[in-house]
Scaffold this active site. Structure first.
Site, PDB file in Angstrom:
ATOM      1  N   HIS A 206      -4.301  11.205   1.906  1.00  0.00           N
ATOM      2  CA  HIS A 206      -3.986   9.776   1.770  1.00  0.00           C
ATOM      3  C   HIS A 206      -2.843   9.579   0.771  1.00  0.00           C
ATOM      4  O   HIS A 206      -1.858   8.882   1.065  1.00  0.00           O
ATOM      5  CB  HIS A 206      -5.231   9.023   1.299  1.00  0.00           C
ATOM      6  CG  HIS A 206      -4.990   7.575   0.984  1.00  0.00           C
ATOM      7  ND1 HIS A 206      -5.275   6.560   1.865  1.00  0.00           N
ATOM      8  CD2 HIS A 206      -4.454   6.973  -0.117  1.00  0.00           C
ATOM      9  CE1 HIS A 206      -4.945   5.399   1.316  1.00  0.00           C
ATOM     10  NE2 HIS A 206      -4.441   5.629   0.111  1.00  0.00           N
ATOM     11  N   GLU A 207      -2.968  10.190  -0.406  1.00  0.00           N
ATOM     12  CA  GLU A 207      -1.950   9.982  -1.441  1.00  0.00           C
ATOM     13  C   GLU A 207      -0.592  10.513  -1.014  1.00  0.00           C
ATOM     14  O   GLU A 207       0.447   9.936  -1.348  1.00  0.00           O
ATOM     15  CB  GLU A 207      -2.389  10.645  -2.743  1.00  0.00           C
ATOM     16  CG  GLU A 207      -3.658  10.061  -3.346  1.00  0.00           C
ATOM     17  CD  GLU A 207      -3.598   8.558  -3.558  1.00  0.00           C
ATOM     18  OE1 GLU A 207      -2.505   8.030  -3.851  1.00  0.00           O
ATOM     19  OE2 GLU A 207      -4.643   7.889  -3.412  1.00  0.00           O
ATOM     20  N   HIS A 210       1.542   8.071   0.644  1.00  0.00           N
ATOM     21  CA  HIS A 210       2.344   7.271  -0.292  1.00  0.00           C
ATOM     22  C   HIS A 210       3.561   8.054  -0.771  1.00  0.00           C
ATOM     23  O   HIS A 210       4.668   7.522  -0.853  1.00  0.00           O
ATOM     24  CB  HIS A 210       1.497   6.896  -1.507  1.00  0.00           C
ATOM     25  CG  HIS A 210       0.380   5.944  -1.223  1.00  0.00           C
ATOM     26  ND1 HIS A 210       0.492   4.898  -0.338  1.00  0.00           N
ATOM     27  CD2 HIS A 210      -0.891   5.901  -1.706  1.00  0.00           C
ATOM     28  CE1 HIS A 210      -0.652   4.231  -0.291  1.00  0.00           C
ATOM     29  NE2 HIS A 210      -1.520   4.825  -1.110  1.00  0.00           N
ATOM     30  N   HIS A 216      -0.283   0.935   2.113  1.00  0.00           N
ATOM     31  CA  HIS A 216      -1.622   0.865   2.694  1.00  0.00           C
ATOM     32  C   HIS A 216      -1.638   0.168   4.050  1.00  0.00           C
ATOM     33  O   HIS A 216      -0.793  -0.675   4.347  1.00  0.00           O
ATOM     34  CB  HIS A 216      -2.574   0.129   1.755  1.00  0.00           C
ATOM     35  CG  HIS A 216      -3.068   0.988   0.641  1.00  0.00           C
ATOM     36  ND1 HIS A 216      -3.435   0.495  -0.585  1.00  0.00           N
ATOM     37  CD2 HIS A 216      -3.244   2.336   0.562  1.00  0.00           C
ATOM     38  CE1 HIS A 216      -3.827   1.483  -1.361  1.00  0.00           C
ATOM     39  NE2 HIS A 216      -3.703   2.610  -0.688  1.00  0.00           N
TER      40      HIS A 216
END
Length: 467
Positions: A206-207, A210, A216
């Protein structure tokens, strides 16, 4: 092509403050403090110093409605039980937006080969386990884009504190200078490689979204949804919303299905019409060398390598010169020394030691510096046994062992068939995976059980590829 060194850092960090305990009944005042802090952290709410009163046009009420709309809750503007329950869930520390969405200005990396390094490791997992989780998380994104990631040699210094166990698990920065691309993980969490605690692979994947330029998503099925979910290894990690977003920035991969389905047809650039390129699914495939390296398997063939994680279906196909420009094509043997984070590569009567994409200074060196006689012209295959602290070198139908502690090779050779029953004659390559050795000889591969001291399976050379 020389690989660029981009500021893509991973850090595991200590917490600086305590979170509200989850799953406990909050008083109304505590609930208001909790939602206010949540809106300040993730929705840009600025407290004006006045006591909060529930009003329809109040700034905090409007932010609360924005948050409820994002998560698909009933938009009341009030702190109901569903909203209070959600704000106590573990989540990413980055603010929310709608979409699939990218950061303002759509920042992205200008090169497709990115380097990264892990600045410090969590004590919850061994360094090798952390390395595997991070590489696997990066492969989630490289499997659907042209991006490739190379680990460089090995504090949380962005001045954004974490909040103790629970709450914010990690945060990351969009591509750019200074902190750009950095991913920070809260060390107050219990990081695991299972579904218990907090799964490092899932949070890292997930990170890194970014770190690559995605914000998001409000789709609850997307990896880029901000709330942490129990990681289910049987479910494909990327949702179409994630794939659409990352491919909007970098385009699709040239060697995988964009929907990550388990296709029986390998998507590999070696299936081109260029006869000079090796085909990983050819029945005539042989390898020059095979080794483990930082949790992956590396298969050498002429000028190319395949990089493959044993638990991931797809494989990356690269030029050797993309990683190690000074290495010659057609290497003879390779092996990894995990405790040193090194790979040793042989060609003719010379060898090189590499760490990541760097060839260590002082190499190439001659074989005789290892203790071999000067008439030894090449090594056919080699592997390192970390438990024994020994490396085994195979030449024709014999092998020698090298003691890494005493830095000496045994004077007398042994027959391969005596120490490894069922393995006869010259071998092309060998590597160790878990408690098995895999010997390659021509178009055959032999799985050898180190405990039972016998061959347990006869495999094709391309057994590790989805052919």
């Amino acid at each position: 092509m020389r690989v660029g060194n981009l500021p893509f850092l991973l850090l595991l960090c200590a917490a600086l403050s305590c979170a509200f305990p989850a799953n406990t009944r909050q008083t109304k005042e505590e609930g208001m403090q909790l939602i206010q802090k949540y809106l300040e952290n993730y929705y840009g709410f600025k407290k004006d110093g006045e006591p909060f009163v529930w009003k329809s046009d109040n700034a905090m009420t409007q932010k609360l409605k924005e948050m409820q709309e994002f998560f698909g809750l009933e938009v009341t503007g009030k702190l109901d039980s569903g909203t209070l329950d959600l704000v106590q869930k573990r989540r990413c520390g980055f603010p929310d937006v709608a979409g699939f969405s990218t950061f303002a200005g759509e920042p992205k990396w200008t090169k497709h080969v990115l380097t990264y390094r892990i600045v410090n490791y969590t004590p919850d997992l061994g360094p090798a386990e952390v390395n595997v989780a991070i590489r696997k998380a990066l492969r989630v994104w490289s499997s659907v884009t042209p991006l490739r990631f190379i680990q460089k040699d090995r504090g949380h210094n962005d001045f954004i504190p974490f909040d103790g166990p629970g709450g914010s698990l990690a945060h990351a920065y969009a591509p750019g200078k200074d902190f750009g691309g950095d991913a920070h993980f809260d060390e107050d969490e219990t990081w695991t490689k299972s579904t218990e605690g907090t799964n490092l692979f899932y949070v890292a994947a997930h990170e890194f979204g970014h770190s690559l330029g995605l914000s998001h998503s409000k789709d609850p099925n997307a990896l880029m949804y901000p709330v942490y979910r129990k990681f289910d290894p049987s479910v494909l990690l990327l949702h179409q919303d994630d794939i659409t977003g990352i491919q909007y920035l970098y385009g699709p991969s040239s060697n995988t299905n964009n929907d990550q389905t388990e296709s029986t047809e390998i998507k590999d650039p070696t299936e081109s019409k260029d006869p000079a390129l090796p085909n990983s699914c050819s029945s005539n495939l042989t390898f020059d060398a095979v080794t483990t390296f930082r949790g992956e398997l590396i298969f050498f063939k002429d000028k190319h390598i395949w990089r493959k994680h044993p638990a991931v279906r797809t494989a990356d196909f690269e030029l050797i010169s993309s990683f190690w420009p000074r290495l010659p094509p057609g290497v003879d043997a390779a092996y990894e020394i995990p405790e040193k984070d090194e790979m040793v590569i042989f060609k003719g009567n010379e060898f090189w030691v590499v760490r990541g994409d760097t060839i260590l200074s002082g190499y190439a060196q001659k074989l005789y510096t290892l203790g071999f006689s000067k008439d030894v012209s090449k090594i056919d295959a080699a592997f390192h046994n970390g438990i024994e602290g020994k490396t085994y070198y195979f030449i024709a139908d014999k092998f020698w062992s090298y003691d890494e502690r005493s830095q000496s090779v045994e004077r007398k050779s042994s027959l391969i068939r005596d120490a490894f029953p069922g393995i006869n004659g010259k071998i092309d390559a060998v590597f160790q995976h878990e408690n098995f050795l895999y010997f390659f000889s021509g178009r055959k591969q032999f799985e050898f059980d180190l405990n039972k001291k016998r061959v347990t399976r006869l495999l094709k050379t391309n057994f590790w590829f989805p052919c």
